[in-house]
Design a protein around this motif. Structure first.
Motif, PDB file in Angstrom:
ATOM      1  N   UNK A 101       7.040   0.579  -4.704  1.00  0.00           N
ATOM      2  CA  UNK A 101       5.691   1.056  -4.412  1.00  0.00           C
ATOM      3  C   UNK A 101       4.559   0.293  -5.091  1.00  0.00           C
ATOM      4  N   UNK A 102       4.758  -0.178  -6.318  1.00  0.00           N
ATOM      5  CA  UNK A 102       3.749  -1.008  -6.979  1.00  0.00           C
ATOM      6  C   UNK A 102       4.428  -2.318  -7.339  1.00  0.00           C
ATOM      7  N   UNK A 103       3.860  -3.402  -6.887  1.00  0.00           N
ATOM      8  CA  UNK A 103       4.550  -4.681  -7.041  1.00  0.00           C
ATOM      9  C   UNK A 103       3.621  -5.753  -7.578  1.00  0.00           C
ATOM     10  N   UNK A 104       4.187  -6.683  -8.347  1.00  0.00           N
ATOM     11  CA  UNK A 104       3.396  -7.851  -8.721  1.00  0.00           C
ATOM     12  C   UNK A 104       3.342  -8.832  -7.569  1.00  0.00           C
ATOM     13  N   UNK A 105       2.266  -9.538  -7.467  1.00  0.00           N
ATOM     14  CA  UNK A 105       2.136 -10.587  -6.455  1.00  0.00           C
ATOM     15  C   UNK A 105       1.787 -11.883  -7.167  1.00  0.00           C
ATOM     16  N   UNK A 106       2.526 -12.938  -6.851  1.00  0.00           N
ATOM     17  CA  UNK A 106       2.263 -14.237  -7.455  1.00  0.00           C
ATOM     18  C   UNK A 106       1.258 -15.001  -6.598  1.00  0.00           C
ATOM     19  N   UNK A 114      -0.314 -20.611 -11.780  1.00  0.00           N
ATOM     20  CA  UNK A 114      -0.050 -19.356 -11.069  1.00  0.00           C
ATOM     21  C   UNK A 114      -0.411 -18.149 -11.933  1.00  0.00           C
ATOM     22  N   UNK A 115      -0.834 -17.070 -11.289  1.00  0.00           N
ATOM     23  CA  UNK A 115      -1.148 -15.826 -11.989  1.00  0.00           C
ATOM     24  C   UNK A 115      -0.498 -14.666 -11.234  1.00  0.00           C
ATOM     25  N   UNK A 116      -0.216 -13.590 -11.968  1.00  0.00           N
ATOM     26  CA  UNK A 116       0.388 -12.407 -11.358  1.00  0.00           C
ATOM     27  C   UNK A 116      -0.657 -11.298 -11.255  1.00  0.00           C
ATOM     28  N   UNK A 117      -0.705 -10.627 -10.104  1.00  0.00           N
ATOM     29  CA  UNK A 117      -1.561  -9.466  -9.930  1.00  0.00           C
ATOM     30  C   UNK A 117      -0.688  -8.306  -9.458  1.00  0.00           C
ATOM     31  N   UNK A 118      -1.190  -7.083  -9.546  1.00  0.00           N
ATOM     32  CA  UNK A 118      -0.449  -5.909  -9.072  1.00  0.00           C
ATOM     33  C   UNK A 118      -1.068  -5.417  -7.772  1.00  0.00           C
ATOM     34  N   UNK A 119      -0.230  -5.082  -6.804  1.00  0.00           N
ATOM     35  CA  UNK A 119      -0.697  -4.547  -5.536  1.00  0.00           C
ATOM     36  C   UNK A 119       0.091  -3.288  -5.214  1.00  0.00           C
ATOM     37  N   UNK A 120      -0.525  -2.373  -4.479  1.00  0.00           N
ATOM     38  CA  UNK A 120       0.154  -1.154  -4.050  1.00  0.00           C
ATOM     39  C   UNK A 120       0.841  -1.400  -2.714  1.00  0.00           C
ATOM     40  N   UNK A 121       2.027  -0.832  -2.562  1.00  0.00           N
ATOM     41  CA  UNK A 121       2.760  -0.950  -1.304  1.00  0.00           C
ATOM     42  C   UNK A 121       3.203   0.441  -0.867  1.00  0.00           C
ATOM     43  N   UNK A 122       3.756   0.510   0.302  1.00  0.00           N
ATOM     44  CA  UNK A 122       4.261   1.797   0.798  1.00  0.00           C
ATOM     45  C   UNK A 122       5.700   1.642   1.278  1.00  0.00           C
ATOM     46  N   UNK A 123       6.459   0.808   0.601  1.00  0.00           N
ATOM     47  CA  UNK A 123       7.815   0.520   1.029  1.00  0.00           C
ATOM     48  C   UNK A 123       8.809   1.487   0.376  1.00  0.00           C
ATOM     49  N   UNK A 124       9.919   1.800   1.045  1.00  0.00           N
ATOM     50  CA  UNK A 124      10.938   2.665   0.445  1.00  0.00           C
ATOM     51  C   UNK A 124      11.667   1.946  -0.680  1.00  0.00           C
ATOM     52  N   UNK A 135      14.702  -8.315  -9.399  1.00  0.00           N
ATOM     53  CA  UNK A 135      14.923  -9.752  -9.555  1.00  0.00           C
ATOM     54  C   UNK A 135      13.657 -10.535  -9.194  1.00  0.00           C
ATOM     55  N   UNK A 136      13.000 -10.122  -8.119  1.00  0.00           N
ATOM     56  CA  UNK A 136      11.776 -10.808  -7.705  1.00  0.00           C
ATOM     57  C   UNK A 136      10.672 -10.638  -8.744  1.00  0.00           C
ATOM     58  N   UNK A 137      10.563  -9.444  -9.323  1.00  0.00           N
ATOM     59  CA  UNK A 137       9.544  -9.216 -10.349  1.00  0.00           C
ATOM     60  C   UNK A 137       9.814 -10.070 -11.579  1.00  0.00           C
ATOM     61  N   UNK A 138      11.077 -10.208 -11.947  1.00  0.00           N
ATOM     62  CA  UNK A 138      11.416 -11.073 -13.075  1.00  0.00           C
ATOM     63  C   UNK A 138      10.993 -12.511 -12.786  1.00  0.00           C
ATOM     64  N   UNK A 139      11.166 -12.943 -11.538  1.00  0.00           N
ATOM     65  CA  UNK A 139      10.754 -14.296 -11.148  1.00  0.00           C
ATOM     66  C   UNK A 139       9.240 -14.448 -11.219  1.00  0.00           C
ATOM     67  N   UNK A 140       8.506 -13.446 -10.728  1.00  0.00           N
ATOM     68  CA  UNK A 140       7.045 -13.492 -10.786  1.00  0.00           C
ATOM     69  C   UNK A 140       6.581 -13.551 -12.241  1.00  0.00           C
ATOM     70  N   UNK A 141       7.166 -12.698 -13.089  1.00  0.00           N
ATOM     71  CA  UNK A 141       6.783 -12.680 -14.503  1.00  0.00           C
ATOM     72  C   UNK A 141       7.028 -14.038 -15.163  1.00  0.00           C
TER      73      UNK A 141
END
Length: 204
Positions: A101-106, A114-124, A135-141
């Motif tokens: 539901x809340x995800x970082x975006x690269x 590159x910088x990371x931001x947070x965006x809201x999502x509506x995914x299950x 795993x994807x969040x670890x990559x973004x970080x």
């Protein structure tokens, strides 16, 4: 030594000891064991073929972005001929991170850091989605963090790993790769001297 989930995922491709590349995520059983070992919160995770395909696609995107991060240095030899385009990899990574539901975006503008931001999502948040997103969040970080500048691809013969430099003169991911590189360098030098010697004898 500090460990990083993004590096660990990228390095599930490795030298097999016999001139080829081994894949630690070769089937769903292997992926299940790897995820449970690296994500304590995924203790009950059980992979199927679809989950394996999702994680392998994420790894491919991650390694493409690692190749971008180490440029103008060479990418891993495992990827040199089949790299996913960087923009496609970036889109894939952000989509995987957005499975919660809340995800970082690269965000990685050309010729900028590159910088990371947070965006809201509506995914299950299904079990597989939680693993892929983690795993994807670890990559973004990692890619948006300070360690990215020390990321390198190992230059040892046949090695396909990435690593973070721990000191200024480090060229290889581990001591055994350094030994193998020095042996190969010695062999090339010795072989060149032999060829030159034979050429001198022929001229005489």
């Amino acid at each position: 030594m500090e460990r990083d989930l993004a590096i660990e995922l990228a390095n599930t491709l490795r030298h097999d000891g016999d001139g080829g590349v081994a894949d630690d995520l070769g089937d769903p059983t292997a992926l299940t064991a790897w995820v449970r070992a690296h994500l304590p919160e995924a203790d009950g995770f059980a992979a199927d073929d679809a989950a394996l395909a999702d994680v392998l696609a994420l790894r491919r995107a991650l390694r493409a972005l690692f190749a971008r991060a180490v440029a103008p240095g060479p990418p891993s030899a495992a990827d040199a001929r089949r790299l996913m385009p960087a923009e496609e990899a970036l889109t894939h990574l952000n989509a995987a991170a957005a499975l919660l539901p809340v995800a970082p975006r690269l965000v990685w503008p050309v010729q900028q850091a590159p910088v990371a931001t947070l965006v809201s999502t509506a995914q299950p948040a299904e079990p597989v989605a939680r693993v892929v997103a983690a795993l994807a969040r670890a990559a973004v970080d990692f890619l948006a963090g300070p360690r990215r500048d020390r990321l390198r691809s190992c230059g040892a013969p046949r090695c396909v790993r990435y690593f973070v430099k721990s000191h200024g003169r480090q060229e290889w991911c581990k001591p055994s790769c350094g030994n193998r590189a020095r042996v190969a360098r010695h062999y090339r030098r010795h072989h060149a001297e032999q060829v030159q010697g034979r050429g001198t004898e022929a001229e005489g």
